[in-house]
Every structure is written in C-alpha cells, then in structure tokens.
Write an enzyme that holds these catalytic residues in place. Sequence first.
Site, PDB file in Angstrom:
ATOM      1  N   ARG A 282       0.870  -1.191   0.000  1.00  0.00           N
ATOM      2  CA  ARG A 282       0.000   0.000   0.000  1.00  0.00           C
ATOM      3  C   ARG A 282       0.898   1.228   0.000  1.00  0.00           C
ATOM      4  NH1 ARG A 282      -0.934   2.430   4.697  1.00  0.00           N
ATOM      5  NH2 ARG A 282      -1.209   0.732   6.167  1.00  0.00           N
ATOM      6  N   HIS A 286      -3.149   4.249   5.361  1.00  0.00           N
ATOM      7  CA  HIS A 286      -4.304   3.331   5.431  1.00  0.00           C
ATOM      8  C   HIS A 286      -5.582   4.007   4.921  1.00  0.00           C
ATOM      9  CE1 HIS A 286      -7.006   0.273   7.021  1.00  0.00           C
ATOM     10  NE2 HIS A 286      -7.665   1.222   7.661  1.00  0.00           N
ATOM     11  N   TYR A 295       4.729   4.690  11.744  1.00  0.00           N
ATOM     12  CA  TYR A 295       5.047   3.256  11.768  1.00  0.00           C
ATOM     13  C   TYR A 295       5.862   2.755  10.582  1.00  0.00           C
ATOM     14  CZ  TYR A 295       0.845   3.030   8.836  1.00  0.00           C
ATOM     15  OH  TYR A 295      -0.080   3.231   7.847  1.00  0.00           O
TER      16      TYR A 295
HETATM   17  C1  LIG Z   1     -13.746  -6.951  12.977  1.00  0.00           C
HETATM   18  C2  LIG Z   1     -12.933  -5.690  12.831  1.00  0.00           C
HETATM   19  N1  LIG Z   1     -11.918  -5.444  13.674  1.00  0.00           N
HETATM   20  C3  LIG Z   1     -11.182  -4.316  13.544  1.00  0.00           C
HETATM   21  C4  LIG Z   1     -11.472  -3.411  12.550  1.00  0.00           C
HETATM   22  C5  LIG Z   1     -10.644  -2.120  12.423  1.00  0.00           C
HETATM   23  N2  LIG Z   1      -9.818  -2.194  11.209  1.00  0.00           N
HETATM   24  C6  LIG Z   1     -10.219  -1.578  10.071  1.00  0.00           C
HETATM   25  S1  LIG Z   1      -9.131  -1.810   8.831  1.00  0.00           S
HETATM   26  C7  LIG Z   1      -8.103  -2.714   9.803  1.00  0.00           C
HETATM   27  C8  LIG Z   1      -6.822  -3.281   9.232  1.00  0.00           C
HETATM   28  C9  LIG Z   1      -7.050  -4.365   8.242  1.00  0.00           C
HETATM   29  O1  LIG Z   1      -5.852  -4.688   7.593  1.00  0.00           O
HETATM   30  P1  LIG Z   1      -5.793  -5.652   6.357  1.00  0.00           P
HETATM   31  O2  LIG Z   1      -6.725  -6.797   6.531  1.00  0.00           O
HETATM   32  O3  LIG Z   1      -4.376  -5.972   6.127  1.00  0.00           O
HETATM   33  O4  LIG Z   1      -6.384  -4.792   5.147  1.00  0.00           O
HETATM   34  P2  LIG Z   1      -5.833  -3.427   4.501  1.00  0.00           P
HETATM   35  O5  LIG Z   1      -6.510  -2.309   5.233  1.00  0.00           O
HETATM   36  O6  LIG Z   1      -4.367  -3.417   4.648  1.00  0.00           O
HETATM   37  O7  LIG Z   1      -6.275  -3.484   3.082  1.00  0.00           O
HETATM   38  C10 LIG Z   1      -8.603  -2.812  11.094  1.00  0.00           C
HETATM   39  C11 LIG Z   1      -7.931  -3.512  12.201  1.00  0.00           C
HETATM   40  C12 LIG Z   1     -12.567  -3.698  11.695  1.00  0.00           C
HETATM   41  N3  LIG Z   1     -12.901  -2.888  10.696  1.00  0.00           N
HETATM   42  N4  LIG Z   1     -13.271  -4.853  11.845  1.00  0.00           N
END
Ligand SMILES: Cc1ncc(C[n+]2csc(CCOP(=O)(O)OP(=O)(O)O)c2C)c(N)n1
Length: 388
Positions: A282, A286, A295
């Site tokens: 990415r 975020h 980070y």
């Molecule tokens: C069940 C749940 N727990 C926590 C979150 C908060 N959250 C939103 S995005 C994220 C990170 C997800 O990372 P990844 O799966 O690697 O996807 P990326 O954002 O990198 O595409 C988190 C922890 C959420 N949306 N849903």
Amino acid sequence: MTSTPQAVRRASPRKRRPATPAAPDPSAVLLPQAEPVRLLNPDGSPLPARADYPEPPVAALREMYRRMVVGRRFDAQATALTKQGRLAVYPSSRGQEACQVGGVLALRDDDWVFPTYRESMALTARGIDPVEVLTLLRGDWHCGYDPAVRRTAPQCTPLATQCVHAAGLAYGESYQGRDTVALVYIGDGATSEGDFHEGVNFAAVFKAPVVYFVQNNRYAISVPLSRQTAAPSLAYKGVGYGVPSEQVDGNDPVAVLAVLHRAVAHARAGKGPFLVEAHTYRMEPHTNADDQTRYRDADEVEAWRDRDPIARLESYLRARDVLDDAAVAEVAEQAEAYAARLRERMNAQPTVDPLSLFEHVYAQPTPQLVEQREQVRAELAAAREGDA
Ligand SMILES: Cc1ncc(C[n+]2csc(CCOP(=O)(O)OP(=O)(O)O)c2C)c(N)n1
Ligand SMILES: [Mg+2]
C-alpha cells in the site's frame, strides 16, 4: 576369543526388507510454490514462459493496462475529494492496481465479487458507476449500487465477514446448478480473523466455488506483517483446510492475471475453493485519517516505487510492440476525463430525504419506527413553515 553366536549374527550382512513405498504427501498438491509466481521482472522484461501459468492473451493485458491507469486516476481523485470535504474517508489502493483490476478481469460478468473498503478501484474497474461506489464513503446509509444487479456485495468494513457471505452465496449458486464463482478480496490482517477461517473451512467442506484473494500489502493499519503472522506465507493458511493455494507477485500484472485465471477455473470446475496470496504494497496511508510516518520509513515506501505495476506492464507491452505513445496518451486522456466527470458529479450537493432512513429496515415497520418517522415528518414540515 571365540565369538558368541549372537556376535556372529550381528556380523553377518543384514537381510534387507523390501522398502514400503512412501505414501504420497496429500499436502503437496495444496501447498503454494516456495516463491511467488512471477512472469515479469520489476523492469517489465519477461521471465521464461511457464507451463503451469500460461500468459494471458495480449488483448486482456492491454485492457488490464487501461483499467489500471484509469483506476489510479480515480484513486487520486477520490483522495483529493476527502481533502475537499466531499468524502468522509477514502482507503486508497494505489500500488495495488494489478490486484484490484486483475481480480475483476479474471471473472465473468455473472460471477460475484465480495470486496472490502479498500476495493473502490476494483468496483469501478468492474464498470460500476464511481459515484455509486463512493456513496458509502460519502457517509450515506446505503452502498450506492444494487448488489444483486452488479453481482457485487457491499464493500465490507467489518473485517473478514465477507468470507462467510461468499461461501454461503457460492454454495447456494452451485446447489442450484449454476457455475458462478465468488471472488473474495481480503487483506493480510483480516486473515487473522475467525470469519476468514470459518469461511475457508465451510467453502472447502462443501466445495463452494470461492477464490479467496489475499492482498498482502504488508500492513493492517500500523501493524506490520511480522506482528500479524508467523506463517511463511499467508497462502499456507489454505493447507489446513484442504484448500489448494498459490502465492504471486502482486505487482506483476501478468502473473496476477495468470494465477487468478487458474484459481477461477479451479473453482468453476467444481473442485472447491482456491486461495491466492498476492505480495503487494500500500503506497498511501491506510486512509486519509492515518499518519503513516508513525510506523514506517519513507525509504521503505520509496523502494516499492521501483516495483510499480503500471510502469511494469507498460514497458512490457511497449517492448512487445502492442502499446505505443499514441495508445498511452489516449488512455491517459480517458483517465483525465473520467476524473473530471467524477469531480463534477461529486461537487453537486446530493439531495437526501431524511425520511428515507426509515425505509428498507423492516418489511413491516415496528410501531416505534412508525412513531419516530411521523415525528421526523412533523419536524420537517414545521421547519419548512418556519422557512416560508
Ligand atoms: C472486525 C474488525 N476489527 C477491527 C477493525 C478495524 N480495522 C479496520 S481496517 C483494519 C486493518 C485491516 O488490515 P488488512 O486486513 O491488512 O487490510 P488493509 O486495510 O491493509 O487493506 C482494522 C484492524 C474492523 N474494521 N473490523
Ligand atoms: Mg493489509
């Protein structure tokens, strides 16, 4: 000293029993290859052709290039719209264009996509109106497009919940005799969620035609991959459930499409789910609400610029003489026009009827909802009279 009979026996050559043939390792057909599949070097020069992953037709690669360029311009425009207050939030997928576009290009129009919040680019690449795609991120209460018509589930924010939805839908489709495939986009972090494991397990047991497509962009917000998993590859998570898996260089558009073609064909042939891990990155924070300097180092982000998926495909297609300056300029122009039209439409203030909040909740609204709806209706009428 005379030797004992036992010592004599020991000294004599051993009789060898015929060796029992080793049972074939059942996990061997499920495990991904040790190295991510790659068909292009980062500079776009081709690697030797491979029998297991034949190169997709050139027309598909040209179309992929076009959609990636338009997708990146859409992504930049959406990011700008957050700064202008037109969008509440936008998770960018800059750098992940090969995965975003490859995922939808590998499918038929009647296949299903199960996206996350990160997949706005994939959905526009699928041909969904970009204003409809951005409706949810604008703060509206619905997802903007009709999931049944577009064969695309709403963009999922609760992590990994789409994994079980897709398993259920795909099972239902195959139960009714259709050969529809469901492709799930999921992030690296979300593979730690229970719903990912439940979805993959259900799909494997019931041979549901699902492709679980993990975009490993190395971060879950601020959590790096090393704090997420000790697995050598996220694709290894398939083997425990009996799901064949592969890993691919997610910034190599040719390899992404080749691997997804095989994964989709596997699912469509009734062989059950397939898991693909794409190694990508990415390039942006975020979301617009994230401070990435807390980070990760700027040097790390810079290093990934050399693996840009669009530049890689462009130089490959140019070297093959199937893309020239005129075609590149035409695609760039299409991308600009797409962004300009989006800007114009997003700058128009949407008219929202507050009473629509009460629709589509229950087939028969509860007495409490009816009462609240009437209260809002009366307040709106009073406000209109006050204005007059
Ligand atoms: C069940 C749940 N727990 C926590 C979150 C908060 N959250 C939103 S995005 C994220 C990170 C997800 O990372 P990844 O799966 O690697 O996807 P990326 O954002 O990198 O595409 C988190 C922890 C959420 N949306 N849903
Ligand atoms: Mg991630």
